[in-house]
Design a protein around this motif. Structure first.
Motif, mmCIF file in Angstrom:
data_model
loop_
_atom_site.group_PDB
_atom_site.id
_atom_site.type_symbol
_atom_site.label_atom_id
_atom_site.label_comp_id
_atom_site.label_asym_id
_atom_site.label_seq_id
_atom_site.Cartn_x
_atom_site.Cartn_y
_atom_site.Cartn_z
ATOM 1 N N ASP A 252 0.841 -1.198 0.000
ATOM 2 C CA ASP A 252 0.000 0.000 0.000
ATOM 3 C C ASP A 252 0.876 1.249 0.000
ATOM 4 O OD1 ASP A 252 -1.908 1.934 0.258
ATOM 5 O OD2 ASP A 252 -2.455 1.436 2.336
ATOM 6 N N LYS B 188 1.560 8.026 0.349
ATOM 7 C CA LYS B 188 1.974 8.103 1.749
ATOM 8 C C LYS B 188 3.343 8.759 1.864
ATOM 9 C CE LYS B 188 -0.265 3.808 3.329
ATOM 10 N NZ LYS B 188 -1.136 4.407 4.361
ATOM 11 N N MET C 280 4.228 -1.159 4.753
ATOM 12 C CA MET C 280 2.985 -1.427 4.035
ATOM 13 C C MET C 280 3.051 -2.679 3.164
ATOM 14 S SD MET C 280 0.525 0.402 4.974
ATOM 15 C CE MET C 280 1.095 0.438 6.658
ATOM 16 N N ASP D 77 0.359 -5.012 4.504
ATOM 17 C CA ASP D 77 -1.036 -4.574 4.458
ATOM 18 C C ASP D 77 -1.981 -5.692 3.994
ATOM 19 O OD1 ASP D 77 -2.776 -2.518 5.104
ATOM 20 O OD2 ASP D 77 -2.758 -1.635 3.097
ATOM 21 N N ASP E 126 -5.764 6.444 -0.684
ATOM 22 C CA ASP E 126 -5.126 5.662 0.381
ATOM 23 C C ASP E 126 -6.167 4.950 1.260
ATOM 24 O OD1 ASP E 126 -3.092 4.596 1.867
ATOM 25 O OD2 ASP E 126 -2.563 6.460 2.907
ATOM 26 N N GLU F 275 -7.989 2.493 0.571
ATOM 27 C CA GLU F 275 -8.233 1.436 -0.422
ATOM 28 C C GLU F 275 -8.748 0.144 0.206
ATOM 29 O OE1 GLU F 275 -5.430 1.878 1.035
ATOM 30 O OE2 GLU F 275 -4.865 -0.170 1.534
ATOM 31 N N ARG G 74 -11.011 -0.456 2.514
ATOM 32 C CA ARG G 74 -12.474 -0.546 2.599
ATOM 33 C C ARG G 74 -13.077 -0.806 1.216
ATOM 34 N NH1 ARG G 74 -12.678 5.325 5.212
ATOM 35 N NH2 ARG G 74 -10.600 4.590 5.785
ATOM 36 N N THR H 2 -5.834 -4.580 8.214
ATOM 37 C CA THR H 2 -4.985 -3.490 8.697
ATOM 38 C C THR H 2 -5.573 -2.218 8.097
ATOM 39 O OG1 THR H 2 -3.575 -4.054 6.811
ATOM 40 C CG2 THR H 2 -2.846 -4.821 8.976
ATOM 41 N N LEU H 3 -6.663 -1.755 8.709
ATOM 42 C CA LEU H 3 -7.491 -0.780 7.991
ATOM 43 C C LEU H 3 -7.143 0.674 8.238
ATOM 44 C CD1 LEU H 3 -9.770 -1.139 5.911
ATOM 45 C CD2 LEU H 3 -11.350 -0.408 7.695
ATOM 46 N N GLY I 279 -4.940 3.885 10.483
ATOM 47 C CA GLY I 279 -4.048 4.465 11.477
ATOM 48 C C GLY I 279 -4.861 4.974 12.664
ATOM 49 N N ALA I 280 -6.088 5.408 12.402
ATOM 50 C CA ALA I 280 -6.931 5.960 13.460
ATOM 51 C C ALA I 280 -7.203 4.933 14.562
ATOM 52 C CB ALA I 280 -8.254 6.448 12.869
ATOM 53 N N THR J 87 -13.957 8.313 2.347
ATOM 54 C CA THR J 87 -13.316 8.802 3.577
ATOM 55 C C THR J 87 -14.299 9.630 4.393
ATOM 56 O OG1 THR J 87 -12.537 10.798 2.499
ATOM 57 C CG2 THR J 87 -10.979 8.982 2.663
ATOM 58 N N ALA K 119 -4.679 -3.029 12.402
ATOM 59 C CA ALA K 119 -3.568 -2.178 11.933
ATOM 60 C C ALA K 119 -2.425 -2.145 12.953
ATOM 61 C CB ALA K 119 -4.073 -0.762 11.657
HETATM 62 N N1 BES Z 1 -3.107 0.317 5.343
HETATM 63 C C1 BES Z 1 -3.472 1.597 5.821
HETATM 64 C C2 BES Z 1 -3.687 1.644 7.335
HETATM 65 C C3 BES Z 1 -2.461 1.384 8.165
HETATM 66 C C4 BES Z 1 -1.632 2.430 8.513
HETATM 67 C C5 BES Z 1 -2.169 0.131 8.633
HETATM 68 C C6 BES Z 1 -0.508 2.197 9.286
HETATM 69 C C7 BES Z 1 -1.053 -0.117 9.402
HETATM 70 C C8 BES Z 1 -0.217 0.923 9.728
HETATM 71 C C9 BES Z 1 -4.758 2.044 5.149
HETATM 72 O O1 BES Z 1 -4.939 1.626 3.844
HETATM 73 C C10 BES Z 1 -4.742 3.533 5.124
HETATM 74 O O2 BES Z 1 -3.913 4.069 4.436
HETATM 75 N N2 BES Z 1 -5.654 4.152 5.852
HETATM 76 C C11 BES Z 1 -5.740 5.572 5.898
HETATM 77 C C12 BES Z 1 -7.174 5.973 5.680
HETATM 78 C C13 BES Z 1 -7.360 7.447 5.438
HETATM 79 C C14 BES Z 1 -6.744 7.831 4.109
HETATM 80 C C15 BES Z 1 -8.830 7.750 5.432
HETATM 81 C C16 BES Z 1 -5.244 6.022 7.269
HETATM 82 O O3 BES Z 1 -5.495 5.326 8.251
HETATM 83 O O4 BES Z 1 -4.560 7.030 7.328
#
Ligand code: BES
Ligand code: MN
Ligand code: ZN
Length: 503
Positions: A272, A279, A287, A290, A349, A351, A353, A376-377, A379-380, A437, A466
């Motif tokens: 990812d 990113k 990633m 992921d 990013d 992706e 969901r 691993t959806l 960061g929040a 988002t 995640a």
């Molecule tokens: N794969 C990431 C989430 C992630 C981040 C997992 C760090 C493990 C460690 C996911 O696809 C992502 O990028 N999520 C974004 C969503 C946002 C763009 C709405 C995020 O969490 O920042």
């Protein structure tokens, strides 16, 4: 490449440990321990064990290690491992203590180990034995397999479980071995670099693993994905030269034609980058992991097949890279899902969901009655719960409680998060059914709500792994890297099907 993990030959010995035939005895030692239940052990160390306690060099605190040569007890070494308070001796603690002990044996090149199962309330014996076996398996894993020099440590080849040889203990050994092995398989997949583990390669590995577990598998290619109209998965895949795949595993045990059809849907993003909404460079390498949700689903499905659990289970892994190639989806693009709903992509990013939306649709189409997705959806979710806790989102609440109970039995820390329906307005779109988002605030909840749009009216649970999928810091019981998170929870859920199926 040398193998990254090895199976262990496990046997049960209900005889006296003094007559052991191993290289090392691994003995959990509690803080309040006076060794009264281990007559002769201290003597066999020439008094080293009690001396180390008197000197306060070894107090029995969790994960302390004291290794000393043995003069008796049919072993060359005692590896005493601090087990913490006796009252806190749970399966989860036992698993970690066994990992610490087996790692200490490996670093001393002692391949045949025995584990002394310490007394615990009898209703816990099986779960502790299972966890101890799992823990030794988890120690038999090396993340550094791509170094050109050979391994610095030996493998554990043989494990003697010193416990009464009962049917329950034998069953516990069987389950612990299978779950340990497939947790390691999941870890291997997650640690694999993105240039090696492409979506096609993930499907190849899943095919090999499923074949060995006698688990039927089908892999959908580009054409099949297109014919099914999986526009969300295709939208993500467009940015890469590597084609997407959907891995479909079906555990349909003979004679089980009624009852629930559990479906596990795992996020399979093999790398990812964020896509056009790219990113930052820092930590982007992580990633490659992921696809940990997908790996957990593949591992759990193989374990369920090997254990022959009497419940139908589907495993679905939509797999693709998320890259910013010339044909990549762009912010503002609108995609049409297989379910017919349209999605405005405001951040490429987000992706996971998207691919899960089409994955859930496919699970329903194949006849699923209960859904669990693993990803691993966000960061929040790590911001909310920290690095080592899985976020659980579910509807209805009773299904969430069932999944939570499974995670507790599995010893995987999981916390229930809310699914506030009115937060749907946060990912409203002006031009499509919704966007992908919901903004910064409550990001784990809006991500979960997005996936829920594709669950129809089926019971649905979502595990956001995640944080726990990847260990940033090494712990005594967990090297840096992939952890195999969620494999055990999914297996536990399938094992308990008899209890929740009627509800
Ligand atoms: N794969 C990431 C989430 C992630 C981040 C997992 C760090 C493990 C460690 C996911 O696809 C992502 O990028 N999520 C974004 C969503 C946002 C763009 C709405 C995020 O969490 O920042
Ligand atoms: Mn992303
Ligand atoms: Zn992602």
């Amino acid at each position: 490449m040398p193998s990254v993990h090895q199976p262990v030959v496990v046997r049960i010995d209900g005889g006296r440990p003094e007559n052991g035939q191993v290289d090392a005895w691994i003995v959990p030692v509690f803080e309040e321990d006076a060794f009264v239940d281990l007559p002769g052990l201290d003597e066999a160390t020439g008094g080293e064990l009690s001396a180390a306690r008197t000197r306060a060099e070894f107090k029995g605190k969790a994960f302390e290690v004291l290794a000393c040569p043995l003069r008796a007890w049919g072993a060359r070494y005692l590896i005493a491992v601090g087990a913490g308070a006796r009252a806190a001796w749970t399966g989860a603690q036992a698993r970690r203590v066994a990992t610490v002990g087996a790692l200490a044996a490996r670093s001393r090149r002692l391949p045949r180990v025995g584990v002394l199962c310490r007394p615990c309330p009898s209703d816990q014996v099986a779960s502790v034995v299972e966890s101890l076996v799992e823990g030794v398996y988890l120690a038999n894993y090396d993340g550094a397999a791509r170094k050109s020099e050979g391994p610095a440590q030996s493998w554990v080849s043989e494990l003697v479980m010193q416990t009464a040889d009962t049917a329950a203990a034998r069953q516990a050994v069987a389950v612990g071995s299978v779950v340990g092995e497939f947790t390691n398989q999941a870890r291997e997949l997650v640690n694999e670099p993105g240039n090696i583990l492409t979506p096609r390669e993930l499907a190849e590995r899943a095919t090999a693993l499923a074949g060995a577990a006698s688990l039927p598998i089908e892999v959908l290619d580009d054409d099949a994905i297109g014919r099914l109209g999986m526009g969300l998965l295709q939208g993500v895949a467009r940015g890469s030269k590597e084609p997407p795949r959907v891995i479909v595993l079906r555990h349909e045990p003979a004679g089980v034609t009624a009852g629930p059809v559990l479906a596990f849907i795992g996020k399979g993003i093999t790398f990812d980058s964020g896509g056009i909404s790219i990113k930052p460079a820092e930590n982007m390498d992580k990633m490659k992991g992921d696809m940990a949700g997908g790996a957990a689903v593949i591992g759990a499905m193989c374990a369920i097949a090997r254990l022959n659990l009497p419940v139908r289970v589907l495993g679905i892994v939509p797999a693709t890279e998320n890259l910013p190639g010339g044909n990549a989806m762009k912010p503002g693009d609108v995609l049409t899902s297989a379910a017919g709903k349209t999605v405005e992509v405001l951040n490429t990013d987000a992706e996971g969901r998207l691919v899960l939306g089409d994955g859930l649709w496919y699970a329903r189409r194949l006849g699923a009655t209960h859904l669990v997705d693993v990803a691993t959806l966000t960061g929040a979710c790590m911001i909310a719960l920290g690095k080592t806790t899985t976020g659980l989102f579910a509807a209805p609440e009773s299904w969430g409680a069932t999944v939570l109970a499974a995670s507790e039995r599995a010893g995987e820390r999981t916390w229930s998060m809310p699914v506030f329906e009115d937060y749907r307005e946060l990912f409203r779109s002006d031009i499509a059914d919704f966007s992908n988002t919901g903004g910064r605030y409550g990001g784990a909840i809006t991500a979960a709500l997005f996936i829920k749009e594709f669950a129809g009216d089926l019971p649905w649970a979502h595990l956001d792994i995640a944080g726990p999928a990847w260990a940033e810091e090494a712990k005594p019981y967990q090297p840096k890297g992939a952890t195999g998170a969620a494999v055990r929870t999914l297996v536990e859920l399938a094992r308990a099907a008899g209890e929740w199926a009627g509800r």
